[in-house]
Design an enzyme around this catalytic site. Structure first.
Site, PDB file in Angstrom:
ATOM      1  N   ASP A 477       0.829  -1.207   0.000  1.00  0.00           N
ATOM      2  CA  ASP A 477       0.000   0.000   0.000  1.00  0.00           C
ATOM      3  C   ASP A 477       0.863   1.257   0.000  1.00  0.00           C
ATOM      4  OD1 ASP A 477      -2.305   1.521   0.153  1.00  0.00           O
ATOM      5  OD2 ASP A 477      -3.127   0.427   1.861  1.00  0.00           O
ATOM      6  N   ASP A 547     -10.850   2.075  -2.989  1.00  0.00           N
ATOM      7  CA  ASP A 547     -11.378   1.801  -1.654  1.00  0.00           C
ATOM      8  C   ASP A 547     -12.899   1.794  -1.657  1.00  0.00           C
ATOM      9  OD1 ASP A 547      -9.064   1.361  -0.309  1.00  0.00           O
ATOM     10  OD2 ASP A 547      -8.842   3.405   0.452  1.00  0.00           O
TER      11      ASP A 547
HETATM   12  C1  GLA Z   1      -5.694   1.928   2.200  1.00  0.00           C
HETATM   13  C2  GLA Z   1      -6.137   0.746   1.379  1.00  0.00           C
HETATM   14  C3  GLA Z   1      -7.177  -0.035   2.143  1.00  0.00           C
HETATM   15  C4  GLA Z   1      -6.608  -0.482   3.469  1.00  0.00           C
HETATM   16  C5  GLA Z   1      -6.123   0.714   4.247  1.00  0.00           C
HETATM   17  C6  GLA Z   1      -5.369   0.300   5.491  1.00  0.00           C
HETATM   18  O1  GLA Z   1      -6.700   2.866   2.312  1.00  0.00           O
HETATM   19  O2  GLA Z   1      -6.612   1.154   0.145  1.00  0.00           O
HETATM   20  O3  GLA Z   1      -7.615  -1.135   1.385  1.00  0.00           O
HETATM   21  O4  GLA Z   1      -5.576  -1.398   3.252  1.00  0.00           O
HETATM   22  O5  GLA Z   1      -5.238   1.526   3.482  1.00  0.00           O
HETATM   23  O6  GLA Z   1      -4.909   1.358   6.213  1.00  0.00           O
END
Ligand code: GLA
Length: 730
Positions: A477, A547
């Site tokens: 990420d 997300d």
């Molecule tokens: C990002 C990712 C999510 C999750 C969060 C965790 O927003 O896109 O899927 O993994 O971080 O903090």
């Protein structure tokens, strides 16, 4: 032969199956753009360089050199010498002035394609691709500029990149170095880009081209949620099946610019490359700079043909992962299930329930390390939090594997929390401007990846964890964009190299990762789809799309993504309702159908959802196993767009041999007309007869495409259907 040089005409002809690209040389050695479009046999095209008409070339009419340069359709425009349109290359010499003029010196043609040092790049065998290098020189600066073109015949793609070599002794400052340019006459073009924001990435935007410059770009350090390194110019009225499309896509995960200028001569220049904002590269005597690759495509048959060619291109020539042609394990990720509130027991309870439903992998998301119980701390401290993960990571992974699931884990290796042990020891590793408190974003700073020591540290953190237990998958990420650009590692003169060096550091870490762990399934992510670009495909076969897991929102996000990228790359999960992002409630079935267009998985607390929903999971998993080969490998056809009609969405995937077709229809807004909706399909073989699964009804491909298919009326919003057609004769 995909690349030929016609000496008599001084023309290079680059042919793919359906397209031709031609480059010509003037007597002085200016490298001009002659033609890009439908395939043609003839190479008698030198007249299209238009050197025989006013303002003539400088050797004929020296007094009008500037008019010539500002008019001439060029392959690689340079700034400061009289071409006032957007340039691709700006060089400042030691005297402090900016100016560069490149002329043809020599060329080479070879089979295959070399890699690009430190950068992701497309690849192919000697049979699949040919490469032309045109070597140009600025005699004053002693700068060699290598324009490289690789021709992928089958996929109708030409990729370009540029290499600079300082052959002199002067210290040159490269203030701008873009990767590609197409100069054309305007055809009443419309511009198509992908635009959006966090949780609404890559929505298709279309507008009439206007005089002047119009661009999309990122100066945030990543390719971004907001704009996308893609631009297409299309003739007005272009549809899925008709119209001329000229498109560029950039193989890079950092700052980019894509710009088109419509000028006084009704000519159009489209350029793409690294954003020159806050960019300046020092090129000292003997040094080289490699600019990233741009992907060029022309389709004379609308968007659909472009999409399918690009999907094939990325699948065949950019994604290296051994998972490319494999079903990915159906995973369950605990992010939307628990957020930071989990421990070993909770994860094991999810794993047990998941196993019963046929799910194949558990992914432990953010919150397992340091003292992280919310997003305020611990990035950089990649040690397992044994208060939460009681028994340790190895114990958890072994237990999950005993239950019968593979195990995956989340990292955010490029980051550092101000509240971390790492920051106490190495505050200078955070990107910051000396003397100024750096701007926090999600309570974190980005690490200075221009510093090799930092790259080593961050990589080792990930690798150490992966070496400690049998982990099959990593979600990598990146949850903030860059700001406060300052590096304690780089000297004063090199600070403007930081954006690009950051991306090079990222690529180096991921290269090491896929080399040391060749069987690892890597999924990239950046607050959802903030770094969903072809550069990342080189390391990971899939990227978390957004997300936003709401099925209706996903229709638009996935439509925009699939305009250029294969369905096999789109990370897509079924989540719980009301959706955590939008509050919308959609049927569980629809969420499954929409996620089926991507990698497919779950992102919910399977121990808590309703019995009714849980009971549907085994069927959905079965559906995934039945259709994923087709979805992953097939040809994608967009039939209707909710974004355009505000009622329903429809797309299908046809097997390459046309033996089966899977169509998804989502009625987003119920319009109570009480009769069926007839839509014309695409992608079938006209002459074949297909039977619709679950019925006795047979249709000819011709009838489905010309006559149409009737979708029965159904009550309800966000109601979806899958239609599977199987060929029953040839
Ligand atoms: C990002 C990712 C999510 C999750 C969060 C965790 O927003 O896109 O899927 O993994 O971080 O903090």
């Amino acid at each position: 032969m995909a690349v030929r040089y016609y000496e008599d005409q001084r023309i290079f002809k680059l042919d793919t199956k359906n397209t031709t690209y031609m480059i010509g040389l003037t007597p002085e050695g200016y490298v001009g753009h002659v033609y890009y479009g439908d395939y043609m046999e003839s190479a008698d095209a030198a007249y299209l360089l238009r050197t025989g008409e006013h303002p003539y070339t400088p050797s004929v009419l020296p007094r009008e050199k500037s008019s010539f340069l500002d008019f001439f359709p060029t392959e690689y425009p340079t700034g400061g010498i009289g071409d006032y349109r957007e340039s691709c290359l700006d060089v400042r010499g030691e005297a402090g002035s900016r100016g560069c003029e490149i002329l043809y010196d020599s060329h080479s043609i070879r089979n295959g394609k070399p890699g690009l040092k430190g950068l992701p790049a497309s690849f192919g065998t000697d049979e699949e691709v040919m490469t032309l290098e045109i070597i140009c020189v600025d005699k004053v600066l002693h700068l060699k500029v290598v324009l490289s073109y690789s021709v992928f015949e089958k996929e109708d793609v030409i990729t370009r990149n540029v290499r600079l070599i300082n052959e002199g002794e002067e210290h040159l400052r490269i203030e701008k170095v873009l990767s590609a340019c197409i100069d054309m006459d305007d055809e009443e073009f419309e511009m198509v880009t992908l635009t959006g924001g966090w949780a609404r990435e890559r929505r298709i935007q279309r507008r009439r081209l206007a005089y002047g410059r119009q661009s999309v770009s990122s100066a945030k350090g990543g390719s971004s949620h907001q704009e996308h390194p893609f631009m297409a110019l299309v003739t007005s009225g272009t549809t899925q099946q008709t119209g001329r499309v000229y498109a560029m896509n950039f193989v890079y995960s950092g700052n980019f610019i894509a710009e088109t200028e419509l000028n006084q001569h009704d000519a159009v220049r489209m350029v793409m490359g690294i954003n020159d904002e806050d960019f300046c590269w020092n090129l000292r005597g003997g040094e080289e700079f490699q600019a990233p690759e741009a992907v060029l495509i022309f389709s004379g048959e609308g968007f659909g043909k472009m999409s399918r060619s690009l999907h094939d291109f990325y699948r065949n020539h950019m994604i290296r992962s051994p998972y490319l042609h494999k079903k990915r394990p159906v995973l369950i990720n605990n992010w939307e299930a628990t957020y930071f509130d989990f421990d070993t027991e909770k994860l094991l309870s999810i794993a047990r329930e998941a196993k019963k439903a046929g799910i194949e992998m558990l992914v432990m998301d953010d919150g397992w390390f340091g003292k992280r119980s919310n997003d305020d701390s611990s990035l950089g401290d990649w040690t397992v939090n044994e208060e939460k993960i009681t028994g340790g990571l190895k114990y958890l992974v072994d237990k999950v594997r005993e239950i019968g699931l593979e195990f995956g884990i989340w990292f955010e290796p490029e980051m550092i929390s101000p509240d971390s042990e790492l920051y106490k020891v190495h505050p200078e590793w955070a990107i910051h401007i000396p003397g100024r408190a750096a701007t926090e974003s999600r309570a974190q700073y980005a690490l200075d990846l221009s510093n090799p020591e930092v790259v080593d540290y961050a990589y080792e953190c990930v690798a150490k964890i992966l070496r400690s237990a049998p982990i099959s998958y990593v979600k990598w990420d990146m949850n903030r964009q860059l700001s406060d650009l300052g590096s304690a590692y780089l000297d004063r003169d090199s600070q403007q190299e930081l954006f690009h060096r950051y991306v090079l550091g990222l690529y180096e870490m991921q290269e090491r990762l896929v080399t040391e762990f060749p069987d690892l399934l890597l999924e990239n992510c950046a607050s959802g789809g903030g770094r969903f670009d072809p550069g990342m495909f080189y390391y990971s076969p899939q990227i978390w799309c957004s997300d936003d897991t709401d099925a209706v929102e996903r229709l638009a996000i996935q439509e925009g993504t699939a305009l250029i990228y294969p369905l096999s790359t789109m990370g897509a999960h079924v989540s719980d309702c009301p959706n955590h992002m939008t509050g919308r409630v959609t049927p569980f079935e629809t969420r499954g159908h929409v996620a089926l267009a991507g990698t497919f998985g779950y992102e919910l607390d399977i121990t808590k959802i309703s019995e009714k929903d849980r009971e549907m999971i085994p069927e959905q998993v079965e559906m995934y196993h039945k259709y994923n080969d087709l979805v992953r490998e097939g040809d994608y056809y967009r039939i209707a767009s909710y974004r355009e009609n505000h009622k329903y969405d429809c797309y299908l995937v046809a097997a390459k041999d046309k033996s089966e077709v899977l169509m998804t229809f989502v009625q987003v807004q119920c319009a109570p007309v009480f009769h069926g909706k007839k839509i014309r399909l695409q992608g079938f073989d006209e002459k074949s007869v297909y039977q619709l699964d679950g019925t006795k009804q047979a249709y000819t491909g011709e009838m489905l495409m010309k006559g149409g298919f009737v979708i029965d009326f159904a009550q309800g919003d966000a109601v979806s259907r899958l239609y599977h057609f199987v060929r029953i004769n040839r």
